[in-house]
Enzyme design. Structure first.
Site, PDB file in Angstrom:
ATOM      1  N   ASP A   9       0.868  -1.179   0.000  1.00  0.00           N
ATOM      2  CA  ASP A   9       0.000   0.000   0.000  1.00  0.00           C
ATOM      3  C   ASP A   9       0.905   1.230   0.000  1.00  0.00           C
ATOM      4  O   ASP A   9       1.770   1.358   0.877  1.00  0.00           O
ATOM      5  CB  ASP A   9      -0.862  -0.061   1.269  1.00  0.00           C
ATOM      6  CG  ASP A   9      -1.805   1.116   1.415  1.00  0.00           C
ATOM      7  OD1 ASP A   9      -1.615   2.161   0.752  1.00  0.00           O
ATOM      8  OD2 ASP A   9      -2.728   1.001   2.227  1.00  0.00           O
ATOM      9  N   ILE A  10       0.701   2.113  -0.931  1.00  0.00           N
ATOM     10  CA  ILE A  10       1.550   3.302  -1.063  1.00  0.00           C
ATOM     11  C   ILE A  10       1.570   4.134   0.229  1.00  0.00           C
ATOM     12  O   ILE A  10       2.590   4.739   0.561  1.00  0.00           O
ATOM     13  CB  ILE A  10       1.090   4.166  -2.265  1.00  0.00           C
ATOM     14  CG1 ILE A  10       2.088   5.272  -2.587  1.00  0.00           C
ATOM     15  CG2 ILE A  10      -0.288   4.772  -2.048  1.00  0.00           C
ATOM     16  CD1 ILE A  10       3.048   4.935  -3.649  1.00  0.00           C
ATOM     17  N   ASN A  23      -6.171  13.583  -9.816  1.00  0.00           N
ATOM     18  CA  ASN A  23      -6.841  14.085 -11.028  1.00  0.00           C
ATOM     19  C   ASN A  23      -6.663  15.602 -11.071  1.00  0.00           C
ATOM     20  O   ASN A  23      -6.147  16.202 -10.128  1.00  0.00           O
ATOM     21  CB  ASN A  23      -8.320  13.681 -11.053  1.00  0.00           C
ATOM     22  CG  ASN A  23      -9.056  14.149  -9.817  1.00  0.00           C
ATOM     23  OD1 ASN A  23      -9.054  15.336  -9.498  1.00  0.00           O
ATOM     24  ND2 ASN A  23      -9.658  13.224  -9.087  1.00  0.00           N
ATOM     25  N   GLY A  31      -9.194   4.999  -5.322  1.00  0.00           N
ATOM     26  CA  GLY A  31      -7.904   4.357  -5.569  1.00  0.00           C
ATOM     27  C   GLY A  31      -6.793   4.906  -4.683  1.00  0.00           C
ATOM     28  O   GLY A  31      -6.991   5.118  -3.477  1.00  0.00           O
ATOM     29  N   VAL A  32      -5.637   5.124  -5.276  1.00  0.00           N
ATOM     30  CA  VAL A  32      -4.475   5.663  -4.555  1.00  0.00           C
ATOM     31  C   VAL A  32      -4.832   7.004  -3.908  1.00  0.00           C
ATOM     32  O   VAL A  32      -4.488   7.268  -2.743  1.00  0.00           O
ATOM     33  CB  VAL A  32      -3.288   5.856  -5.524  1.00  0.00           C
ATOM     34  CG1 VAL A  32      -2.174   6.654  -4.876  1.00  0.00           C
ATOM     35  CG2 VAL A  32      -2.767   4.502  -6.008  1.00  0.00           C
ATOM     36  N   ASP A  33      -5.515   7.841  -4.644  1.00  0.00           N
ATOM     37  CA  ASP A  33      -5.887   9.185  -4.183  1.00  0.00           C
ATOM     38  C   ASP A  33      -6.734   9.102  -2.906  1.00  0.00           C
ATOM     39  O   ASP A  33      -6.478   9.826  -1.927  1.00  0.00           O
ATOM     40  CB  ASP A  33      -6.668   9.856  -5.320  1.00  0.00           C
ATOM     41  CG  ASP A  33      -6.663  11.371  -5.261  1.00  0.00           C
ATOM     42  OD1 ASP A  33      -5.956  11.927  -4.395  1.00  0.00           O
ATOM     43  OD2 ASP A  33      -7.369  11.982  -6.083  1.00  0.00           O
ATOM     44  N   SER A 117      -2.055   5.954 -13.714  1.00  0.00           N
ATOM     45  CA  SER A 117      -3.045   5.737 -14.788  1.00  0.00           C
ATOM     46  C   SER A 117      -3.450   4.271 -14.983  1.00  0.00           C
ATOM     47  O   SER A 117      -4.291   3.984 -15.837  1.00  0.00           O
ATOM     48  CB  SER A 117      -2.576   6.301 -16.140  1.00  0.00           C
ATOM     49  OG  SER A 117      -2.569   7.719 -16.120  1.00  0.00           O
ATOM     50  N   GLY A 119      -5.117   2.293 -13.061  1.00  0.00           N
ATOM     51  CA  GLY A 119      -6.362   1.886 -12.412  1.00  0.00           C
ATOM     52  C   GLY A 119      -7.561   2.499 -13.105  1.00  0.00           C
ATOM     53  O   GLY A 119      -7.881   2.165 -14.247  1.00  0.00           O
ATOM     54  N   TYR A 121      -7.970   5.138 -14.590  1.00  0.00           N
ATOM     55  CA  TYR A 121      -7.683   5.833 -15.842  1.00  0.00           C
ATOM     56  C   TYR A 121      -7.381   4.900 -17.015  1.00  0.00           C
ATOM     57  O   TYR A 121      -7.178   5.361 -18.145  1.00  0.00           O
ATOM     58  CB  TYR A 121      -6.564   6.868 -15.658  1.00  0.00           C
ATOM     59  CG  TYR A 121      -7.056   8.176 -15.052  1.00  0.00           C
ATOM     60  CD1 TYR A 121      -8.389   8.362 -14.693  1.00  0.00           C
ATOM     61  CD2 TYR A 121      -6.185   9.248 -14.854  1.00  0.00           C
ATOM     62  CE1 TYR A 121      -8.828   9.558 -14.142  1.00  0.00           C
ATOM     63  CE2 TYR A 121      -6.624  10.451 -14.309  1.00  0.00           C
ATOM     64  CZ  TYR A 121      -7.935  10.606 -13.951  1.00  0.00           C
ATOM     65  OH  TYR A 121      -8.366  11.796 -13.416  1.00  0.00           O
TER      66      TYR A 121
HETATM   67  N1  AR6 Z   1      -1.368   1.577  -2.947  1.00  0.00           N
HETATM   68  C1  AR6 Z   1      -0.705   1.288  -4.099  1.00  0.00           C
HETATM   69  N2  AR6 Z   1      -1.318   1.102  -5.285  1.00  0.00           N
HETATM   70  C2  AR6 Z   1      -2.665   1.208  -5.297  1.00  0.00           C
HETATM   71  C3  AR6 Z   1      -3.439   1.509  -4.136  1.00  0.00           C
HETATM   72  C4  AR6 Z   1      -2.723   1.688  -2.918  1.00  0.00           C
HETATM   73  N3  AR6 Z   1      -3.347   1.976  -1.765  1.00  0.00           N
HETATM   74  N4  AR6 Z   1      -4.754   1.558  -4.497  1.00  0.00           N
HETATM   75  C5  AR6 Z   1      -4.804   1.298  -5.814  1.00  0.00           C
HETATM   76  N5  AR6 Z   1      -3.558   1.072  -6.309  1.00  0.00           N
HETATM   77  P1  AR6 Z   1      -5.734   4.512  -9.490  1.00  0.00           P
HETATM   78  P2  AR6 Z   1      -5.310   6.199 -11.882  1.00  0.00           P
HETATM   79  C6  AR6 Z   1      -3.128   0.772  -7.697  1.00  0.00           C
HETATM   80  O1  AR6 Z   1      -7.112   4.212  -9.935  1.00  0.00           O
HETATM   81  O2  AR6 Z   1      -5.544   5.052 -12.795  1.00  0.00           O
HETATM   82  C7  AR6 Z   1      -8.799   8.366  -8.587  1.00  0.00           C
HETATM   83  O3  AR6 Z   1     -10.175   8.445  -8.383  1.00  0.00           O
HETATM   84  C8  AR6 Z   1      -4.188   0.361  -8.697  1.00  0.00           C
HETATM   85  O4  AR6 Z   1      -4.428  -1.027  -8.608  1.00  0.00           O
HETATM   86  O5  AR6 Z   1      -5.501   4.853  -8.068  1.00  0.00           O
HETATM   87  O6  AR6 Z   1      -4.160   7.123 -12.175  1.00  0.00           O
HETATM   88  C9  AR6 Z   1      -8.161   9.738  -8.775  1.00  0.00           C
HETATM   89  O7  AR6 Z   1      -8.805  10.716  -8.016  1.00  0.00           O
HETATM   90  C10 AR6 Z   1      -3.528   0.746 -10.014  1.00  0.00           C
HETATM   91  O8  AR6 Z   1      -2.588  -0.244 -10.408  1.00  0.00           O
HETATM   92  O9  AR6 Z   1      -5.098   5.755 -10.335  1.00  0.00           O
HETATM   93  C11 AR6 Z   1      -8.301   9.970 -10.256  1.00  0.00           C
HETATM   94  O10 AR6 Z   1      -9.574  10.496 -10.552  1.00  0.00           O
HETATM   95  C12 AR6 Z   1      -2.743   2.013  -9.664  1.00  0.00           C
HETATM   96  O11 AR6 Z   1      -2.602   1.979  -8.239  1.00  0.00           O
HETATM   97  C13 AR6 Z   1      -8.153   8.596 -10.834  1.00  0.00           C
HETATM   98  O12 AR6 Z   1      -8.548   7.678  -9.823  1.00  0.00           O
HETATM   99  C14 AR6 Z   1      -3.420   3.329 -10.072  1.00  0.00           C
HETATM  100  O13 AR6 Z   1      -4.819   3.245  -9.880  1.00  0.00           O
HETATM  101  C15 AR6 Z   1      -6.726   8.287 -11.212  1.00  0.00           C
HETATM  102  O14 AR6 Z   1      -6.659   7.034 -11.845  1.00  0.00           O
END
Ligand code: AR6
Length: 163
Positions: A9-10, A23, A31-33, A117, A119, A121
């Site tokens: 987990d980041i 975003n 997600g990460v955010d 991007s 997840g 995106y």
């Molecule tokens: N730690 C590490 N990696 C993670 C975690 C975590 N806690 N949670 C998810 N991932 P994403 P994006 C992975 O969707 O595609 C948000 O709503 C996940 O499996 O977090 O850039 C923002 O507000 C994937 O491999 O980011 C934006 O609107 C990667 O992290 C939008 O999503 C990225 O997934 C950004 O989308």
């Protein structure tokens, strides 16, 4: 710069800065955010509002406090949203390059990255990994250690194989 991969987990990384896959609005999300804003607490959003009243452009990076996380800073980046037709790969590689530039401005020596991007995106995972690794390798920086945080075993295996 050393590049390593961990599964996890980041928000739990003991590094100087963690990178957020944000975003353009820079007011949180899923997600990460979502995980970063939950773990960092309200100070992260307060700093986002104060330092980024107009948000952030796709491909760019900017920093805030990491609030209650172990890390000192969050470096927010905005990856291209492929599900909305943003297919320009240079916007994705720009996120890694700009994040390292911001890390250098801060004096951060260790930085943890998610797969930007990959997840919500919708960037294909294989190419998201390649874009991350090739840009981290090619960017001159004072950062000593970049850690790719893979969310889940299969992603960890994929990143390990490419590293
Ligand atoms: N730690 C590490 N990696 C993670 C975690 C975590 N806690 N949670 C998810 N991932 P994403 P994006 C992975 O969707 O595609 C948000 O709503 C996940 O499996 O977090 O850039 C923002 O507000 C994937 O491999 O980011 C934006 O609107 C990667 O992290 C939008 O999503 C990225 O997934 C950004 O989308």
């Amino acid at each position: 710069m050393d590049i390593e991969v961990v599964e996890g987990d980041i928000t739990q990384q003991d590094v100087d800065a963690v990178v957020n896959a944000a975003n353009r609005a820079m007011r949180g999300g899923a997600g990460v955010d979502g995980a970063i804003h939950r773990a960092g607490g309200p100070a992260v959003l307060e700093d986002c509002r104060r330092r980024f009243p107009d948000g952030l452009a796709t491909g760019d990076a900017g920093w805030t406090t990491a609030g209650e996380m172990t890390a000192r800073w969050v470096i927010h980046v905005v990856g291209p949203n492929r599900t909305r037709g943003e297919t320009d790969r240079s916007l994705l590689t720009s996120c890694y390059r700009r994040a390292l530039e911001v890390a250098d401005e801060l004096g951060a020596r260790s930085v943890a990255f998610p797969l930007i991007s990959a997840g919500a995106y919708g960037w294909p995972l294989d190419d998201a990994v390649d874009a991350a690794l090739e840009t981290l390798r090619a960017t001159p920086t004072e950062v000593e250690m970049a850690r790719v945080v893979a969310f889940g075993r299969s992603t960890y295996d994929l990143v390990s194989a490419r590293l």
